[in-house]
Design a protein around this motif. Structure first.
Motif, PDB file in Angstrom:
ATOM      1  N   ARG A 196      -1.686  -2.240 -12.491  1.00  0.00           N
ATOM      2  CA  ARG A 196      -0.246  -2.015 -12.306  1.00  0.00           C
ATOM      3  C   ARG A 196       0.392  -3.181 -11.556  1.00  0.00           C
ATOM      4  N   LEU A 197      -0.250  -3.638 -10.499  1.00  0.00           N
ATOM      5  CA  LEU A 197       0.285  -4.762  -9.733  1.00  0.00           C
ATOM      6  C   LEU A 197       0.261  -6.047 -10.550  1.00  0.00           C
ATOM      7  N   THR A 211       0.836  -1.201   0.000  1.00  0.00           N
ATOM      8  CA  THR A 211       0.000   0.000   0.000  1.00  0.00           C
ATOM      9  C   THR A 211       0.870   1.251   0.000  1.00  0.00           C
ATOM     10  N   SER A 225      -6.819   0.915 -11.462  1.00  0.00           N
ATOM     11  CA  SER A 225      -5.515   1.289 -12.013  1.00  0.00           C
ATOM     12  C   SER A 225      -4.370   0.642 -11.227  1.00  0.00           C
ATOM     13  N   ASP A 226      -4.498   0.576  -9.898  1.00  0.00           N
ATOM     14  CA  ASP A 226      -3.471  -0.094  -9.090  1.00  0.00           C
ATOM     15  C   ASP A 226      -3.524  -1.607  -9.301  1.00  0.00           C
ATOM     16  N   ARG A 227      -4.717  -2.146  -9.457  1.00  0.00           N
ATOM     17  CA  ARG A 227      -4.869  -3.584  -9.709  1.00  0.00           C
ATOM     18  C   ARG A 227      -4.129  -3.955 -11.004  1.00  0.00           C
ATOM     19  N   LEU A 285       2.440   1.738  -3.438  1.00  0.00           N
ATOM     20  CA  LEU A 285       1.468   2.240  -4.410  1.00  0.00           C
ATOM     21  C   LEU A 285       1.206   3.734  -4.225  1.00  0.00           C
ATOM     22  N   VAL A 336      -8.104  -2.724  -4.006  1.00  0.00           N
ATOM     23  CA  VAL A 336      -7.454  -1.539  -4.573  1.00  0.00           C
ATOM     24  C   VAL A 336      -8.209  -1.113  -5.825  1.00  0.00           C
ATOM     25  N   ASP A 337      -7.997   0.150  -6.216  1.00  0.00           N
ATOM     26  CA  ASP A 337      -8.702   0.620  -7.409  1.00  0.00           C
ATOM     27  C   ASP A 337      -8.146  -0.072  -8.648  1.00  0.00           C
ATOM     28  N   LEU A 353       8.718  -3.322  -6.533  1.00  0.00           N
ATOM     29  CA  LEU A 353       7.365  -3.856  -6.628  1.00  0.00           C
ATOM     30  C   LEU A 353       7.399  -5.362  -6.891  1.00  0.00           C
ATOM     31  N   ILE A 394       6.595   4.552  -8.863  1.00  0.00           N
ATOM     32  CA  ILE A 394       6.838   3.219  -8.306  1.00  0.00           C
ATOM     33  C   ILE A 394       8.133   2.628  -8.859  1.00  0.00           C
TER      34      ILE A 394
END
Length: 122
Positions: free
Chosen positions: A52-53, A13, A48-50, A16, A45-46, A26, A21
């Motif tokens: 990216r991860l 968290t 966009s973060d989902r 992010l 998570v939102d 990561l 990043i």
């Protein structure tokens, strides 16, 4: 390095939320997550973060995470990731999950994905 699930989640968290990043950091942090635990984290998570991860995962781990995601977050993620990543991940998924993923794609993406899967398995 974090030593339990809550520390891992907090570290992720924090990463992010930081400016720019560090992709290597990561990937290093994601390696400590069990795919099921990471899927649970991704639900919270939102999008966009989902994305990216998820895109930082190698295809095999991505497949395990995608399989562990509940239906709605899985469909959202599949809709948001690129064709190359999706085709690489699908190659490592169970046939039932592949069928579920393909069933919820728009026709043009379904055709493109099926062509990539077919070319890999020839």
């Amino acid at each position: 390095m974090p030593d339990d699930g809550s520390d891992l989640q907090q570290s992720l968290t924090d990463l992010l939320a930081s400016e720019g990043i560090d992709e290597a950091r990561l990937r290093e942090l994601l390696a400590f997550f069990d795919p099921i635990d990471l899927a649970e984290f991704l639900e919270d998570v939102d999008l966009s973060d989902r994305v990216r991860l998820f895109c930082a995962l190698d295809p095999e781990r991505g497949a395990r995470v995608l399989e562990a995601l509940p239906h709605d977050p899985r469909v959202q993620l599949v809709d948001a990731i690129g064709e190359e990543k999706l085709s690489a991940v699908v190659d490592h998924m169970s046939p039932d999950t592949v069928a579920d993923v393909i069933d919820h794609l728009p026709a043009h993406r379904e055709k493109s994905l099926m062509e990539k899967i077919d070319s890999v398995h020839r």
